[in-house]
Design a protein around this motif. Structure first.
Motif, PDB file in Angstrom:
ATOM      1  N   ALA A 173      18.433  74.489  90.387  1.00 20.28           N
ATOM      2  CA  ALA A 173      19.585  74.775  89.534  1.00 20.28           C
ATOM      3  C   ALA A 173      19.479  76.137  88.860  1.00 20.28           C
ATOM      4  N   ARG A 315      25.051  78.836  88.713  1.00 24.67           N
ATOM      5  CA  ARG A 315      23.629  78.550  88.543  1.00 24.67           C
ATOM      6  C   ARG A 315      22.998  78.173  89.871  1.00 24.67           C
ATOM      7  N   SER A 342      24.553  72.751  91.954  1.00 26.55           N
ATOM      8  CA  SER A 342      25.817  72.247  92.449  1.00 26.55           C
ATOM      9  C   SER A 342      26.015  72.783  93.868  1.00 26.55           C
ATOM     10  N   PRO A 343      26.349  71.915  94.850  1.00 25.10           N
ATOM     11  CA  PRO A 343      26.634  72.425  96.195  1.00 25.10           C
ATOM     12  C   PRO A 343      27.727  73.493  96.168  1.00 25.10           C
ATOM     13  N   ILE A 344      28.647  73.387  95.209  1.00 27.61           N
ATOM     14  CA  ILE A 344      29.688  74.411  95.076  1.00 27.61           C
ATOM     15  C   ILE A 344      29.063  75.742  94.677  1.00 27.61           C
TER      16      ILE A 344
END
Lengths: 457, 457
Positions: A173, A315, A342-344
């Motif tokens: 992250a 992040r 986050s996969p995004i």
């Protein structure tokens, strides 16, 4: 009875309460018994119990003895060591900078202003992602994170001569979380860990959270002092050494090949693992020596993130390490965060790094920073502030204040005028950087210089 | 000499090596000395040293003694307790489900398929964000995270009768990370922590990472058994109790008001802190009793995330707690992650939750799930699989297999046919859920039922 002995007893009881060996409401050992167990006089224990009662940790029930009160403080980070004045603790810069309102000026912070970032490429990536497959927008990602981004990182490693499979890369992250995972994987409370003195202040905050014994090695303009490094290894048998590669934070210095080689030789002799944080690497004009490149990810763990050159809002960090450690790190990340970035976020990073404009952005960034460094050096010189070394790149200048001025005092004075500075001692384990200060050349303007001039008086 | 005594010596040495009290290359205590210190016969120590040498942890240098070898294993999570067969450890479901390729069916996983999520609203939010202020796309966020999202959460808490300021809310990178931060803040290694038996498997994995002593309390269809809960408090003096509110995972059960009241009364008597995880709350047809609502965030910490009803790709969770604990949690999050969720993720969550379509999405989700639960109950009944309780909402069914079948065996057989199931023992601290299994009604189809029928034989 000496103060030291009394404090030993107090520390012992505080420790038992903190680790709940003594629970709220529980009776403390009798004065006679503790005195015998600790081989001290009963009067020492009496003194210690009285002082702990005055603090509220325990209370006396006449005729019965001493009991732990209900008011057990939670294990706060600042309690791991004696709480320093917030003005010079490792959180001074991060908390002040992160929570500063838009009216604050932040020449002490460790990142670039939004206008310096590749905003257009990020907007493009975001518009493209808004049309992506639904699973990418709503589903959990794989435990190691985006394969596309990991492959891109593998190609970057290969360009440095570091061979690694995509399976050896784990997305996290953030860069900080990457180091945190490694610490969780390798450290036990009380383990010694080497850092540079000075070093990035958050390394100290992180290591306190792990209850590590933090050992500083004096940093020179070509890297940590190799003789003192070897000495520290022999004396403290540290489990880890955590350092910045490329542009060292806060000094902006560059590791020399000779020092790199000597560090790795000493590390091998003492079975030391090294975490090399590459977060500023893309700001270097040309690549400097890397421990991971010499070692090939055997005892060096490479970590990095994209917060300094792409976006700190997206992040995403990473770990590249030996194959036999990855599964354990993945398990730990699932257990403690149920996944990494986050996969995004990973997808936005991948798309922006792959965007044709990104290399041009970096080239422009480096040129612009070289000009800003020159300007800032001249402006600071006008105030009698001199660089400790001349960095080859990046946005940090590590400088000495004139006349041995106390940087913490200057920083406090500047804060009253809405300017967040980074006084030297927040970077120094031994707090021996009292008249030094880190400046971010991309966050300096005329108002910063005026406030600085006034604060220096 | 008994096997037990030998193993005690082995455990002692392993412990010293693990916490580096004995470093690689260091000489072990002499046989005579350790025997005296541990009050055991020298032959017991000889046997223990020989077995540790066979394992490679130490080696003998004839005429000199025993030495720690260089091959110190890192502290792997699975080593905190004896490593269980991966087929039934707490990572079985998470690792299999997260890393499953698109060809795998996942009736064992704990989330909804992408098609059930509010994809259109997320795409709208993302397109809007692509046009947002540059700082939102590139800069670090405030240490507590988006104020807009925290205010929205404060309004949701107020609707439950829980008064909290936005300053009492801290955004985190995930629901799991929220609990992880709380554990870091409150726990020391060896502290006892209560969980439900059965409970969400990752609570166990997380608590292992914290080296906590995990104590299970039998769960009933109206919550944890209050008598056993009180007993566990008296016996183990736990620091924390971690539980799911609303729809309990894995059982889908709902806490009754009487049980909630009894739990809080017992907790007050023993100064216990409770973490209440609300992750499934939005799937409830109407709100069930909440510990935080009764307690008002005094000894209850509320955590939650948006992964089950909005998106698991947009990583964002939160903590709501008493005002005096927030600063310590913020410091810890800065130290270990340099912030919480991606500000972009928090913004996407805020925009999607504020989108007019979101309440309609939730209402449709609940209706659709009620229908799927009914269908799945009928289909499972046809295979002799019966629900342990009838959940009021959500997508989990906790069911007993026919004829006392071993769920782990059935899960292994199904995995060979590309179906990931969730066998009961991964949820059970005492591994007493051997013939139980958790099914996700939204992830079941005809193929799952065929494979299940075959696996049951």
């Amino acid at each position: 009875m000496t103060a030291t002995r009394t404090e030993t007893v107090m520390a012992e009881i505080r420790g038992r309460v903190a680790r709940r060996a003594l629970a709220p409401g529980e009776k403390l050992p009798s004065i006679r018994r503790l005195a015998r167990d600790m081989r001290l006089s009963p009067s020492t224990v009496v003194e210690a119990y009285d002082r702990l009662a005055a603090e509220g940790l325990i209370r006396s029930r006449p005729g019965s003895g001493f009991y732990v009160t209900g008011a057990v403080p939670p294990v706060a980070l600042a309690d791991v060591e004696p709480r320093l004045d917030r003005a010079i603790d490792p959180f001074w810069v991060s908390r002040q900078s992160l929570d500063a309102g838009p009216e604050m000026l932040r020449p002490g912070c460790g990142w670039l202003p939004p206008a310096w970032m590749p905003e257009a490429a990020i907007r493009r990536a975001m518009r493209a992602l808004a049309k992506a497959d639904g699973a990418q927008l709503t589903d959990y990602g794989a435990t190691r994170g985006s394969l596309a981004l990991r492959r891109l990182l593998v190609r970057q490693l290969a360009a440095e001569g570091i061979e690694a499979g995509a399976d050896q890369v784990l997305l996290t992250a953030s860069g900080t979380q990457a180091i945190d995972l490694i610490c969780r994987f390798l450290l036990n409370p009380g383990d010694a860990v080497l850092v540079d003195d000075p070093c990035y202040f958050n390394f100290q905050a992180l290591l306190r959270a792990h209850k590590a014994q933090i050992v500083g090695v004096p940093y020179t303009p070509t890297g940590p002092d190799p003789a003192r490094f070897a000495e520290a290894l022999a004396t403290h048998r540290p489990r880890l050494y955590i350092t910045n590669a490329a542009l060292h934070n806060p000094t902006g210095a560059t590791l020399s090949p000779q020092v790199a080689h000597r560090l790795l030789t000493a590390a091998a002799a003492h079975d030391l693992t090294i975490v090399e944080d590459e977060i500023f690497a893309d700001l270097e004009p040309e690549p400097s020596p890397r421990l991971a490149a010499l070692d090939g990810l055997s005892r060096v763990i490479r970590i990095g993130s994209f917060s300094k050159t792409l976006s700190a809002s997206i992040r995403c960090g990473y770990i590249a390490t030996r194959p036999d450690w990855i599964e354990g790190l993945v398990d730990l990340q699932v257990a403690t965060s149920f996944g990494g970035p986050s996969p995004i976020a990973a997808e936005l990073v991948f798309r922006t790094l792959s965007d044709g404009s990104y290399r041009k952005h970096l080239a422009e960034l480096r040129t612009r920073l070289a000009r800003r460094r020159r300007e800032a050096l001249g402006q600071l010189d006008g105030l009698g502030i001199r660089p400790w070394t001349l960095p080859r790149g990046g946005f940090h200048l590590w400088c000495r204040l004139p006349g041995g001025r106390d940087a913490a005092e200057v920083a406090r004075a500047a804060l009253r005028e809405r300017v967040v500075l980074a006084p030297g001692d927040v970077f120094s384990v031994t707090r021996s950087a009292t008249d030094l200060m880190r400046f971010n050349v991309a966050q300096m303007d005329a108002q910063v210089l005026r406030v600085l001039a006034r604060a220096l008086g």
